[in-house]
Write an enzyme that holds these catalytic residues in place. Structure first.
Site, PDB file in Angstrom:
ATOM      1  N   LYS A  35       0.922  -1.244   0.203  1.00  0.00           N
ATOM      2  CA  LYS A  35       0.329  -0.072  -0.183  1.00  0.00           C
ATOM      3  C   LYS A  35       0.991   1.290   0.143  1.00  0.00           C
ATOM      4  O   LYS A  35       2.058   1.313   1.185  1.00  0.00           O
ATOM      5  CB  LYS A  35      -0.874   0.134   1.378  1.00  0.00           C
ATOM      6  CG  LYS A  35      -2.203   1.393   0.915  1.00  0.00           C
ATOM      7  CD  LYS A  35      -2.373   1.527   2.017  1.00  0.00           C
ATOM      8  CE  LYS A  35      -2.304   2.105   3.033  1.00  0.00           C
ATOM      9  NZ  LYS A  35      -2.676   3.448   3.983  1.00  0.00           N
ATOM     10  N   ASP A  62      -3.187   4.238  -1.875  1.00  0.00           N
ATOM     11  CA  ASP A  62      -4.527   4.382  -1.457  1.00  0.00           C
ATOM     12  C   ASP A  62      -4.371   5.811  -1.084  1.00  0.00           C
ATOM     13  O   ASP A  62      -3.834   6.987   0.246  1.00  0.00           O
ATOM     14  CB  ASP A  62      -3.862   3.780   0.103  1.00  0.00           C
ATOM     15  CG  ASP A  62      -5.081   4.083   1.263  1.00  0.00           C
ATOM     16  OD1 ASP A  62      -6.679   4.673   1.121  1.00  0.00           O
ATOM     17  OD2 ASP A  62      -5.475   4.455   2.882  1.00  0.00           O
ATOM     18  N   LYS A  64      -7.529   8.410  -1.595  1.00  0.00           N
ATOM     19  CA  LYS A  64      -8.567   8.168  -0.905  1.00  0.00           C
ATOM     20  C   LYS A  64      -8.893   9.570  -1.513  1.00  0.00           C
ATOM     21  O   LYS A  64      -9.494  10.744  -0.995  1.00  0.00           O
ATOM     22  CB  LYS A  64      -9.096   8.551   0.816  1.00  0.00           C
ATOM     23  CG  LYS A  64      -8.180   7.194   1.386  1.00  0.00           C
ATOM     24  CD  LYS A  64      -8.362   7.693   2.773  1.00  0.00           C
ATOM     25  CE  LYS A  64      -8.476   6.154   3.526  1.00  0.00           C
ATOM     26  NZ  LYS A  64      -7.275   6.037   3.687  1.00  0.00           N
ATOM     27  N   ASP A  67     -13.265  14.472  -4.903  1.00  0.00           N
ATOM     28  CA  ASP A  67     -13.399  15.622  -5.208  1.00  0.00           C
ATOM     29  C   ASP A  67     -14.990  15.651  -6.299  1.00  0.00           C
ATOM     30  O   ASP A  67     -15.335  14.909  -6.374  1.00  0.00           O
ATOM     31  CB  ASP A  67     -12.542  16.229  -5.656  1.00  0.00           C
ATOM     32  CG  ASP A  67     -12.429  17.200  -5.980  1.00  0.00           C
ATOM     33  OD1 ASP A  67     -12.640  18.268  -6.663  1.00  0.00           O
ATOM     34  OD2 ASP A  67     -10.787  17.512  -5.792  1.00  0.00           O
ATOM     35  N   THR A  71     -12.691  15.546 -11.505  1.00  0.00           N
ATOM     36  CA  THR A  71     -11.660  15.345 -10.543  1.00  0.00           C
ATOM     37  C   THR A  71     -11.153  14.086 -10.827  1.00  0.00           C
ATOM     38  O   THR A  71      -9.763  13.704 -10.956  1.00  0.00           O
ATOM     39  CB  THR A  71     -11.229  16.735 -10.436  1.00  0.00           C
ATOM     40  OG1 THR A  71     -11.589  18.233 -10.553  1.00  0.00           O
ATOM     41  CG2 THR A  71     -10.308  16.436  -9.528  1.00  0.00           C
ATOM     42  N   THR A 121     -11.699   4.577   9.543  1.00  0.00           N
ATOM     43  CA  THR A 121     -11.761   3.649  11.246  1.00  0.00           C
ATOM     44  C   THR A 121     -11.292   4.741  12.755  1.00  0.00           C
ATOM     45  O   THR A 121     -11.299   4.160  13.705  1.00  0.00           O
ATOM     46  CB  THR A 121     -10.899   2.003  11.139  1.00  0.00           C
ATOM     47  OG1 THR A 121      -9.598   2.770  10.834  1.00  0.00           O
ATOM     48  CG2 THR A 121     -11.080   1.363   9.678  1.00  0.00           C
ATOM     49  N   ARG A 182      -3.575  -6.512  13.486  1.00  0.00           N
ATOM     50  CA  ARG A 182      -2.585  -6.397  14.895  1.00  0.00           C
ATOM     51  C   ARG A 182      -2.233  -8.521  14.703  1.00  0.00           C
ATOM     52  O   ARG A 182      -2.592  -9.060  15.202  1.00  0.00           O
ATOM     53  CB  ARG A 182      -2.662  -6.141  15.547  1.00  0.00           C
ATOM     54  CG  ARG A 182      -2.578  -5.048  16.081  1.00  0.00           C
ATOM     55  CD  ARG A 182      -1.247  -4.562  15.439  1.00  0.00           C
ATOM     56  NE  ARG A 182      -1.235  -2.916  14.891  1.00  0.00           N
ATOM     57  CZ  ARG A 182      -1.568  -2.441  14.841  1.00  0.00           C
ATOM     58  NH1 ARG A 182      -1.365  -2.687  13.239  1.00  0.00           N
ATOM     59  NH2 ARG A 182      -1.076  -1.388  14.353  1.00  0.00           N
ATOM     60  N   ARG A 212       2.721  -0.919  10.570  1.00  0.00           N
ATOM     61  CA  ARG A 212       3.672  -1.300  11.379  1.00  0.00           C
ATOM     62  C   ARG A 212       4.348  -2.807  12.376  1.00  0.00           C
ATOM     63  O   ARG A 212       5.129  -2.906  12.305  1.00  0.00           O
ATOM     64  CB  ARG A 212       3.876  -0.809  12.592  1.00  0.00           C
ATOM     65  CG  ARG A 212       3.657   0.924  11.956  1.00  0.00           C
ATOM     66  CD  ARG A 212       2.662   1.978  13.326  1.00  0.00           C
ATOM     67  NE  ARG A 212       1.447   1.999  12.889  1.00  0.00           N
ATOM     68  CZ  ARG A 212       1.039   2.982  13.630  1.00  0.00           C
ATOM     69  NH1 ARG A 212       0.824   3.516  14.515  1.00  0.00           N
ATOM     70  NH2 ARG A 212      -0.468   2.752  13.303  1.00  0.00           N
TER      71      ARG A 212
HETATM   72  O1  C5P Z   1      -1.353   0.391  11.784  1.00  0.00           O
HETATM   73  P1  C5P Z   1      -0.804   0.436  10.863  1.00  0.00           P
HETATM   74  O2  C5P Z   1       0.888   0.638  10.712  1.00  0.00           O
HETATM   75  O3  C5P Z   1      -0.631  -1.666  10.640  1.00  0.00           O
HETATM   76  O4  C5P Z   1      -1.405   0.517   9.267  1.00  0.00           O
HETATM   77  C1  C5P Z   1      -1.766   0.432   8.478  1.00  0.00           C
HETATM   78  C2  C5P Z   1      -2.552   1.275   7.921  1.00  0.00           C
HETATM   79  O5  C5P Z   1      -4.064   0.580   7.729  1.00  0.00           O
HETATM   80  C3  C5P Z   1      -2.181   2.357   7.700  1.00  0.00           C
HETATM   81  O6  C5P Z   1      -0.978   3.239   6.534  1.00  0.00           O
HETATM   82  C4  C5P Z   1      -3.883   2.908   8.264  1.00  0.00           C
HETATM   83  O7  C5P Z   1      -3.731   4.169   6.355  1.00  0.00           O
HETATM   84  C5  C5P Z   1      -4.467   2.533   7.829  1.00  0.00           C
HETATM   85  N1  C5P Z   1      -5.210   1.691   8.889  1.00  0.00           N
HETATM   86  C6  C5P Z   1      -6.846   2.045   9.331  1.00  0.00           C
HETATM   87  N2  C5P Z   1      -7.310   2.632  10.195  1.00  0.00           N
HETATM   88  C7  C5P Z   1      -6.518   1.261  11.409  1.00  0.00           C
HETATM   89  C8  C5P Z   1      -5.192   1.682  11.175  1.00  0.00           C
HETATM   90  C9  C5P Z   1      -4.949   1.596  10.203  1.00  0.00           C
HETATM   91  O8  C5P Z   1      -7.011   2.940   8.230  1.00  0.00           O
HETATM   92  N3  C5P Z   1      -7.199   1.550  12.720  1.00  0.00           N
END
Ligand code: C5P
Length: 242
Positions: A35, A62, A64, A67, A71, A121, A182, A212
């Site tokens: 992504k 991504d 998002k 507009d 566009t 989210t 996670r 992460r």
């Molecule tokens: O938290 P993590 O590092 O796994 O997030 C990965 C991606 O998921 C982020 O780029 C973020 O855009 C998206 N994300 C989200 N909603 C969350 C956590 C992460 O949209 N609750």
């Protein structure tokens, strides 16, 4: 049936191509889809996308888009030209915007899949009320998801907590990409409500986005393998979950 490796999307939430390429090379063939979000794209522009596509990776762009229809359609055409496989638009952009976005994607050579973001989210019921939207979060997610699918979108991005309800109400014929995942046993970081890869698949997700917990792991490749094994378990349990 989608293989666990096809389901996994690793988020490159870094600020330079060098860092992004370090992650990609440390993961080698174990990850097919990455992504690229607004951080990396704003820092490095389309070149990083071109490089990753040229090296054989699939890209989930991504950005998002939200507009006026003209566009958004133009931006989707440019994204398609880059060779991305999936991209995001905001469902709240409305039917016309969603229709032209999907038309633009389908009319392009690489025909990327268009995914609609329903409600971020990070939003809770109180945040929603502050923006002037009445009703519950779950109702709004369902409403926007059905609007997006009716307009021709290939699927939605939503939290695993919403996917089960979307599957029950809207069926199985759409993609559901779920962030906030996670791997079992990993630190939760700043995420209060998280699910494991297995839980996301069992709820009806077709793809999971993990950032992460993989990119920041002491051994990222091992974190990938553990996420893949976890998804396999869920697939065995739920059978043919698309
Ligand atoms: O938290 P993590 O590092 O796994 O997030 C990965 C991606 O998921 C982020 O780029 C973020 O855009 C998206 N994300 C989200 N909603 C969350 C956590 C992460 O949209 N609750």
């Amino acid at each position: 049936m989608i293989s666990p490796r096809e389901r996994l999307i690793v988020a490159l939430d870094v600020s330079s191509s060098v860092e992004a390429q370090e992650i990609v090379s440390s993961l080698g063939d174990s990850v097919r889809t990455y992504k690229v979000g607004m951080q990396l794209y704003t820092a490095e522009g389309p070149q990083i996308v071109r490089e990753l596509v040229a090296s054989g990776k699939k890209i989930f762009l991504d950005l998002k888009y939200h507009d006026i229809p003209n566009t958004v359609a133009a931006a989707v055409r440019e994204a398609a030209q880059l060779g991305v496989s999936m991209l995001t638009v905001h469902a709240s952009g409305g039917t016309k915007m969603l229709q032209v976005a999907t038309d633009a994607a389908r009319g392009s050579r690489y025909a990327p899949q268009v995914l609609a973001v329903t409600v971020l989210t990070s939003m809770n019921a109180e945040d929603l009320k502050q923006t002037g939207v009445p009703g519950s979060l779950a109702d709004l997610v369902l409403h926007l998801a059905s609007l997006a699918l009716a307009a021709g979108c290939d699927g939605v991005v939503s939290s695993a907590h919403e996917v089960r309800n979307l599957r029950a109400r809207l069926g199985n014929a759409f993609l559901a990409v779920t962030p906030g995942v996670r791997p079992a046993g990993a630190a939760h970081g700043d995420q209060a409500r998280v699910v494991t890869p297995a839980e996301a698949i069992a709820a009806g997700a077709t793809h999971i986005v993990v950032g992460r917990p993989i990119t920041g792991a002491p051994n990222p490749a091992a974190a990938v393998e553990s996420a893949l094994r976890d998804m396999e378990k869920a697939e065995l349990a739920v059978g043919q979950n698309k």
